[in-house]
Design a protein around this motif. Structure first.
Motif, PDB file in Angstrom:
ATOM      1  N   LYS A   1       0.866  -1.172   0.000  1.00 17.57           N
ATOM      2  CA  LYS A   1       0.000   0.000   0.000  1.00 17.57           C
ATOM      3  C   LYS A   1       0.902   1.221   0.000  1.00 17.57           C
TER       4      LYS A   1
ATOM      5  N   ALA B   1      -2.755   4.801   2.767  1.00 12.90           N
ATOM      6  CA  ALA B   1      -3.916   4.191   3.391  1.00 12.90           C
ATOM      7  C   ALA B   1      -5.185   4.585   2.649  1.00 12.90           C
ATOM      8  N   TRP B   2      -5.232   5.838   2.170  1.00 10.15           N
ATOM      9  CA  TRP B   2      -6.425   6.294   1.478  1.00 10.15           C
ATOM     10  C   TRP B   2      -6.112   6.580   0.028  1.00 10.15           C
TER      11      TRP B   2
ATOM     12  N   GLN C   1      -9.428   4.619  -3.986  1.00 14.11           N
ATOM     13  CA  GLN C   1      -8.269   4.757  -3.111  1.00 14.11           C
ATOM     14  C   GLN C   1      -7.089   4.068  -3.777  1.00 14.11           C
TER      15      GLN C   1
ATOM     16  N   GLN D   1     -11.594   1.922   3.522  1.00 15.64           N
ATOM     17  CA  GLN D   1     -10.631   0.861   3.292  1.00 15.64           C
ATOM     18  C   GLN D   1     -11.342  -0.481   3.375  1.00 15.64           C
TER      19      GLN D   1
END
Length: 325
Positions: A25, A28-29, A256, A279
Protein backbone atom coordinates in the motif's frame (compact mmCIF):
# COMPACT_ATOMS: atom_id res chain seq x y z
CA UNK A 1 -14.98 9.54 -30.12
CA UNK A 2 -14.05 12.63 -28.12
CA UNK A 3 -10.30 13.00 -27.94
CA UNK A 4 -9.43 9.67 -29.58
CA UNK A 5 -7.72 9.78 -32.99
CA UNK A 6 -9.31 7.38 -35.44
CA UNK A 7 -5.98 5.66 -36.17
CA UNK A 8 -5.25 4.72 -32.55
CA UNK A 9 -7.15 1.38 -32.52
CA UNK A 10 -4.60 -1.01 -33.97
CA UNK A 11 -5.76 -4.54 -33.20
CA UNK A 12 -9.17 -5.96 -34.16
CA UNK A 13 -9.42 -9.73 -33.41
CA UNK A 14 -12.21 -11.71 -32.70
CA UNK A 15 -11.08 -17.18 -8.99
CA UNK A 16 -8.32 -14.46 -9.18
CA UNK A 17 -5.47 -16.87 -8.37
CA UNK A 18 -3.27 -14.15 -6.86
CA UNK A 19 -2.07 -14.43 -3.27
CA UNK A 20 -1.18 -11.44 -1.12
CA UNK A 21 2.60 -11.91 -1.42
CA UNK A 22 4.28 -8.69 -2.38
CA UNK A 23 1.21 -6.62 -1.50
CA UNK A 24 2.08 -2.96 -1.07
CA UNK A 25 0.00 0.00 0.00
CA UNK A 26 1.53 3.28 -1.02
CA UNK A 27 -1.12 5.06 1.02
CA UNK A 28 -3.92 4.19 3.39
CA UNK A 29 -6.43 6.29 1.48
CA UNK A 30 -6.32 8.09 -1.80
CA UNK A 31 -4.08 10.64 -3.35
CA UNK A 32 -0.99 10.93 -1.13
CA UNK A 33 1.79 12.08 -3.48
CA UNK A 34 4.06 9.10 -4.04
CA UNK A 35 6.65 8.12 -6.63
CA UNK A 36 6.82 4.38 -7.31
CA UNK A 37 9.64 2.65 -9.15
CA UNK A 38 10.29 -1.03 -9.83
CA UNK A 39 13.90 -2.00 -9.09
CA UNK A 40 15.02 -5.61 -9.21
CA UNK A 41 11.44 -6.83 -9.13
CA UNK A 42 10.57 -4.75 -6.06
CA UNK A 43 8.27 -1.74 -6.17
CA UNK A 44 9.80 1.05 -4.10
CA UNK A 45 7.76 4.06 -3.02
CA UNK A 46 8.99 7.55 -2.13
CA UNK A 47 7.09 10.55 -0.82
CA UNK A 48 7.17 13.48 -3.19
CA UNK A 49 9.35 15.32 -0.67
CA UNK A 50 12.11 12.73 -1.27
CA UNK A 51 12.16 12.89 -5.06
CA UNK A 52 15.29 15.03 -4.90
CA UNK A 53 17.14 11.96 -3.62
CA UNK A 54 16.44 10.00 -6.80
CA UNK A 55 18.48 9.81 -9.96
CA UNK A 56 17.03 12.58 -12.19
CA UNK A 57 16.97 10.15 -15.12
CA UNK A 58 14.28 8.19 -13.27
CA UNK A 59 11.95 11.15 -13.66
CA UNK A 60 12.40 11.47 -17.41
CA UNK A 61 11.01 9.21 -20.07
CA UNK A 62 9.97 8.85 -23.66
CA UNK A 63 6.30 8.55 -22.71
CA UNK A 64 4.23 10.24 -20.03
CA UNK A 65 0.50 10.03 -19.46
CA UNK A 66 -1.97 10.73 -16.65
CA UNK A 67 -4.71 8.54 -15.22
CA UNK A 68 -7.94 9.90 -13.79
CA UNK A 69 -10.81 7.80 -12.50
CA UNK A 70 -14.25 7.79 -10.97
CA UNK A 71 -15.33 11.36 -11.72
CA UNK A 72 -18.97 10.35 -10.99
CA UNK A 73 -20.33 13.41 -12.71
CA UNK A 74 -23.86 14.04 -11.44
CA UNK A 75 -23.15 12.88 -7.88
CA UNK A 76 -24.26 15.54 -5.39
CA UNK A 77 -24.57 13.87 -1.98
CA UNK A 78 -22.79 15.12 1.17
CA UNK A 79 -19.63 13.10 0.46
CA UNK A 80 -18.96 15.67 -2.29
CA UNK A 81 -21.71 18.08 -3.38
CA UNK A 82 -19.51 19.59 -6.13
CA UNK A 83 -17.84 16.93 -8.28
CA UNK A 84 -17.51 19.50 -11.08
CA UNK A 85 -15.11 21.52 -8.96
CA UNK A 86 -12.99 18.53 -7.97
CA UNK A 87 -12.72 17.27 -11.56
CA UNK A 88 -11.65 20.76 -12.61
CA UNK A 89 -9.07 20.70 -9.80
CA UNK A 90 -7.77 17.40 -11.20
CA UNK A 91 -7.37 18.98 -14.63
CA UNK A 92 -5.46 21.86 -13.05
CA UNK A 93 -3.10 19.34 -11.41
CA UNK A 94 -2.57 17.63 -14.75
CA UNK A 95 -1.84 20.93 -16.45
CA UNK A 96 0.70 21.77 -13.72
CA UNK A 97 2.74 18.55 -14.14
CA UNK A 98 6.39 19.27 -14.95
CA UNK A 99 6.31 16.69 -17.73
CA UNK A 100 3.17 17.33 -19.80
CA UNK A 101 1.31 14.04 -20.39
CA UNK A 102 0.76 13.01 -23.98
CA UNK A 103 -2.72 11.71 -23.22
CA UNK A 104 -5.14 10.80 -20.43
CA UNK A 105 -6.58 7.45 -19.39
CA UNK A 106 -9.98 7.63 -17.70
CA UNK A 107 -10.60 4.31 -15.96
CA UNK A 108 -14.35 4.53 -15.64
CA UNK A 109 -17.36 5.81 -13.75
CA UNK A 110 -17.16 8.90 -15.88
CA UNK A 111 -20.77 9.59 -14.92
CA UNK A 112 -22.88 8.71 -11.90
CA UNK A 113 -26.16 7.75 -13.61
CA UNK A 114 -25.15 7.55 -17.30
CA UNK A 115 -27.14 10.68 -18.17
CA UNK A 116 -26.18 12.51 -21.38
CA UNK A 117 -25.59 15.79 -19.55
CA UNK A 118 -23.19 14.05 -17.15
CA UNK A 119 -21.04 12.77 -20.00
CA UNK A 120 -21.29 16.19 -21.67
CA UNK A 121 -19.97 17.90 -18.53
CA UNK A 122 -16.96 15.60 -18.28
CA UNK A 123 -16.14 16.02 -21.97
CA UNK A 124 -16.29 19.79 -21.61
CA UNK A 125 -14.08 19.86 -18.51
CA UNK A 126 -11.48 17.53 -20.05
CA UNK A 127 -11.20 19.85 -23.04
CA UNK A 128 -9.34 22.15 -20.65
CA UNK A 129 -6.61 19.57 -20.07
CA UNK A 130 -3.21 20.08 -21.66
CA UNK A 131 -3.42 16.52 -22.98
CA UNK A 132 -6.09 16.53 -25.65
CA UNK A 133 -6.33 12.81 -26.33
CA UNK A 134 -8.39 10.85 -23.80
CA UNK A 135 -8.83 7.08 -23.75
CA UNK A 136 -11.75 5.67 -21.79
CA UNK A 137 -13.04 2.41 -20.37
CA UNK A 138 -16.50 2.24 -18.77
CA UNK A 139 -17.37 1.88 -15.11
CA UNK A 140 -20.57 0.20 -13.94
CA UNK A 141 -22.16 3.64 -13.49
CA UNK A 142 -21.58 4.39 -17.19
CA UNK A 143 -23.66 1.46 -18.44
CA UNK A 144 -26.78 1.94 -16.31
CA UNK A 145 -30.02 1.32 -18.15
CA UNK A 146 -28.74 0.50 -21.64
CA UNK A 147 -25.87 -2.02 -21.20
CA UNK A 148 -23.41 0.62 -22.30
CA UNK A 149 -24.94 1.65 -25.65
CA UNK A 150 -24.62 5.36 -24.93
CA UNK A 151 -21.05 4.86 -23.70
CA UNK A 152 -20.14 3.01 -26.91
CA UNK A 153 -21.74 5.69 -29.08
CA UNK A 154 -19.64 8.35 -27.37
CA UNK A 155 -16.33 6.67 -26.59
CA UNK A 156 -16.25 3.26 -28.23
CA UNK A 157 -16.03 3.92 -31.96
CA UNK A 158 -13.51 1.51 -33.46
CA UNK A 159 -13.50 -0.74 -30.41
CA UNK A 160 -14.58 -4.36 -30.26
CA UNK A 161 -17.45 -6.01 -28.39
CA UNK A 162 -18.54 -3.96 -25.39
CA UNK A 163 -15.73 -1.45 -25.88
CA UNK A 164 -12.38 -3.22 -25.52
CA UNK A 165 -9.45 -2.13 -27.68
CA UNK A 166 -5.67 -1.75 -27.84
CA UNK A 167 -3.17 0.77 -29.16
CA UNK A 168 0.58 1.34 -29.24
CA UNK A 169 2.54 4.37 -28.12
CA UNK A 170 6.32 4.66 -28.39
CA UNK A 171 6.93 0.95 -27.98
CA UNK A 172 4.37 0.43 -25.21
CA UNK A 173 1.27 -1.69 -25.86
CA UNK A 174 -1.93 -0.46 -24.16
CA UNK A 175 -5.01 -2.65 -23.69
CA UNK A 176 -8.35 -1.25 -22.51
CA UNK A 177 -10.66 -3.91 -21.07
CA UNK A 178 -14.33 -3.86 -20.04
CA UNK A 179 -15.28 -5.75 -16.87
CA UNK A 180 -18.43 -3.94 -15.71
CA UNK A 181 -21.08 -5.76 -17.74
CA UNK A 182 -22.54 -9.04 -16.50
CA UNK A 183 -21.32 -8.44 -12.94
CA UNK A 184 -21.11 -11.57 -10.82
CA UNK A 185 -22.26 -12.30 -7.27
CA UNK A 186 -21.42 -9.48 -4.91
CA UNK A 187 -20.57 -7.15 -7.79
CA UNK A 188 -17.40 -8.90 -8.98
CA UNK A 189 -16.26 -7.82 -12.40
CA UNK A 190 -16.32 -10.14 -15.40
CA UNK A 191 -14.44 -10.11 -18.71
CA UNK A 192 -16.25 -12.96 -20.47
CA UNK A 193 -15.15 -15.53 -23.02
CA UNK A 194 -15.32 -13.30 -26.11
CA UNK A 195 -13.12 -10.60 -24.61
CA UNK A 196 -10.63 -13.12 -23.19
CA UNK A 197 -10.26 -14.75 -26.60
CA UNK A 198 -9.71 -11.34 -28.17
CA UNK A 199 -7.08 -10.48 -25.54
CA UNK A 200 -5.16 -13.70 -26.19
CA UNK A 201 -5.07 -12.98 -29.93
CA UNK A 202 -4.22 -9.31 -29.41
CA UNK A 203 -1.12 -10.17 -27.37
CA UNK A 204 0.18 -13.01 -29.56
CA UNK A 205 2.11 -10.86 -32.08
CA UNK A 206 4.02 -9.01 -29.34
CA UNK A 207 7.54 -9.91 -28.27
CA UNK A 208 8.11 -10.76 -24.61
CA UNK A 209 10.16 -7.58 -24.19
CA UNK A 210 7.22 -5.32 -25.10
CA UNK A 211 6.00 -3.30 -22.09
CA UNK A 212 2.27 -3.86 -21.67
CA UNK A 213 -0.17 -1.59 -19.83
CA UNK A 214 -3.66 -2.94 -19.19
CA UNK A 215 -6.39 -0.64 -17.90
CA UNK A 216 -9.93 -1.46 -16.77
CA UNK A 217 -12.37 -0.15 -14.20
CA UNK A 218 -12.68 -2.92 -11.61
CA UNK A 219 -9.35 -4.23 -10.28
CA UNK A 220 -7.97 -7.35 -11.95
CA UNK A 221 -6.75 -8.67 -8.61
CA UNK A 222 -8.70 -9.67 -5.53
CA UNK A 223 -8.58 -6.48 -3.47
CA UNK A 224 -11.66 -7.40 -1.42
CA UNK A 225 -14.07 -9.82 -3.13
CA UNK A 226 -16.63 -9.43 -0.32
CA UNK A 227 -17.32 -5.97 -1.73
CA UNK A 228 -17.01 -6.95 -5.37
CA UNK A 229 -13.51 -5.46 -5.54
CA UNK A 230 -12.06 -7.93 -7.98
CA UNK A 231 -12.72 -9.62 -11.35
CA UNK A 232 -13.99 -13.19 -11.39
CA UNK A 233 -12.11 -14.38 -14.47
CA UNK A 234 -9.02 -12.18 -14.20
CA UNK A 235 -6.71 -15.18 -13.67
CA UNK A 236 -7.27 -16.22 -17.28
CA UNK A 237 -6.45 -12.74 -18.55
CA UNK A 238 -3.34 -12.52 -16.39
CA UNK A 239 -2.12 -15.90 -17.65
CA UNK A 240 -1.71 -14.35 -21.11
CA UNK A 241 0.57 -11.68 -19.61
CA UNK A 242 3.02 -13.96 -17.79
CA UNK A 243 5.50 -14.13 -20.66
CA UNK A 244 6.07 -10.37 -20.75
CA UNK A 245 8.92 -8.80 -18.82
CA UNK A 246 7.00 -5.69 -17.79
CA UNK A 247 3.24 -5.51 -17.22
CA UNK A 248 1.29 -2.77 -15.41
CA UNK A 249 -2.43 -3.00 -14.65
CA UNK A 250 -4.23 0.27 -13.90
CA UNK A 251 -7.70 0.30 -12.37
CA UNK A 252 -10.14 2.54 -10.52
CA UNK A 253 -13.45 1.62 -8.83
CA UNK A 254 -12.29 1.45 -5.20
CA UNK A 255 -11.60 5.20 -4.89
CA UNK A 256 -8.27 4.76 -3.11
CA UNK A 257 -4.71 3.94 -4.02
CA UNK A 258 -3.44 0.43 -3.49
CA UNK A 259 -0.58 -1.38 -5.15
CA UNK A 260 0.55 -4.95 -5.44
CA UNK A 261 3.47 -6.60 -7.21
CA UNK A 262 3.09 -10.21 -8.29
CA UNK A 263 5.90 -11.57 -10.43
CA UNK A 264 6.18 -9.44 -13.55
CA UNK A 265 2.90 -7.57 -12.93
CA UNK A 266 2.40 -4.35 -10.99
CA UNK A 267 -1.21 -3.59 -10.04
CA UNK A 268 -2.19 0.00 -9.26
CA UNK A 269 -5.62 1.36 -8.36
CA UNK A 270 -6.20 5.10 -8.66
CA UNK A 271 -7.82 7.72 -6.48
CA UNK A 272 -11.21 9.09 -7.41
CA UNK A 273 -11.75 12.72 -8.35
CA UNK A 274 -15.21 12.60 -6.72
CA UNK A 275 -15.30 11.03 -3.25
CA UNK A 276 -13.38 8.54 -1.08
CA UNK A 277 -14.52 5.07 -0.09
CA UNK A 278 -13.61 3.16 3.09
CA UNK A 279 -10.63 0.86 3.29
CA UNK A 280 -11.45 -2.81 2.70
CA UNK A 281 -13.38 -4.23 5.61
CA UNK A 282 -13.36 -0.97 7.56
CA UNK A 283 -17.09 -0.38 7.07
CA UNK A 284 -20.23 -2.45 6.63
CA UNK A 285 -20.16 -1.87 2.88
CA UNK A 286 -18.40 0.23 0.25
CA UNK A 287 -19.82 3.53 -0.90
CA UNK A 288 -19.34 7.28 -0.60
CA UNK A 289 -17.53 8.19 2.61
CA UNK A 290 -18.19 11.62 4.09
CA UNK A 291 -15.16 13.34 5.60
CA UNK A 292 -14.74 16.90 6.92
CA UNK A 293 -14.88 19.34 4.01
CA UNK A 294 -11.34 20.58 4.65
CA UNK A 295 -10.01 17.01 4.25
CA UNK A 296 -11.89 15.98 1.11
CA UNK A 297 -9.41 17.09 -1.54
CA UNK A 298 -6.63 15.47 0.41
CA UNK A 299 -8.34 12.12 -0.29
CA UNK A 300 -8.81 12.70 -4.02
CA UNK A 301 -6.20 12.76 -6.71
CA UNK A 302 -4.65 11.86 -10.06
CA UNK A 303 -1.91 9.51 -11.22
CA UNK A 304 1.02 10.58 -13.43
CA UNK A 305 2.85 7.78 -15.25
CA UNK A 306 6.21 7.94 -17.04
CA UNK A 307 7.80 5.19 -19.13
CA UNK A 308 11.56 5.14 -19.67
CA UNK A 309 12.69 2.87 -22.50
CA UNK A 310 14.92 0.08 -21.26
CA UNK A 311 13.58 0.12 -17.70
CA UNK A 312 11.43 -2.69 -16.38
CA UNK A 313 8.79 -0.55 -14.74
CA UNK A 314 6.82 2.65 -14.87
CA UNK A 315 7.44 5.64 -12.65
CA UNK A 316 4.09 6.25 -10.96
CA UNK A 317 3.35 9.43 -9.03
CA UNK A 318 0.04 9.89 -7.20
CA UNK A 319 -0.90 13.48 -6.38
CA UNK A 320 -3.56 14.84 -4.04
CA UNK A 321 -5.90 17.50 -5.32
CA UNK A 322 -5.01 19.39 -2.17
CA UNK A 323 -3.07 18.73 0.99
CA UNK A 324 -5.23 17.74 3.96
CA UNK A 325 -5.55 20.42 6.60
Amino acid sequence: MPGKPKDEILHDHNHDGIDRRGFLKCMAWAGTGTFCLMQGGVLKSYSLSRLAELDPSAMKGELSFAQISDSHMGFSKPANPDVVATLKAAVEKINALKTPPEFLLHTGDISHLAKPEEFDNVDQILKGASAKNVFFVPGEHDVIGDDGKQYLDRYGKGSKGAGWYSFDKKGVHFVGLVNVLNLKAGGLGSLGTEQLEWLEEDLKPLTASTPVIVFAHIPLWAVYPQWGWGTEDSAQALSYLKRFGSVSVLNGHIHQIMQKVEGNITFHTAASTAFPQPQPGQADSPGPMKVPAEQLRGLLGITDVTYVQGRQALAIVDTKLEESK
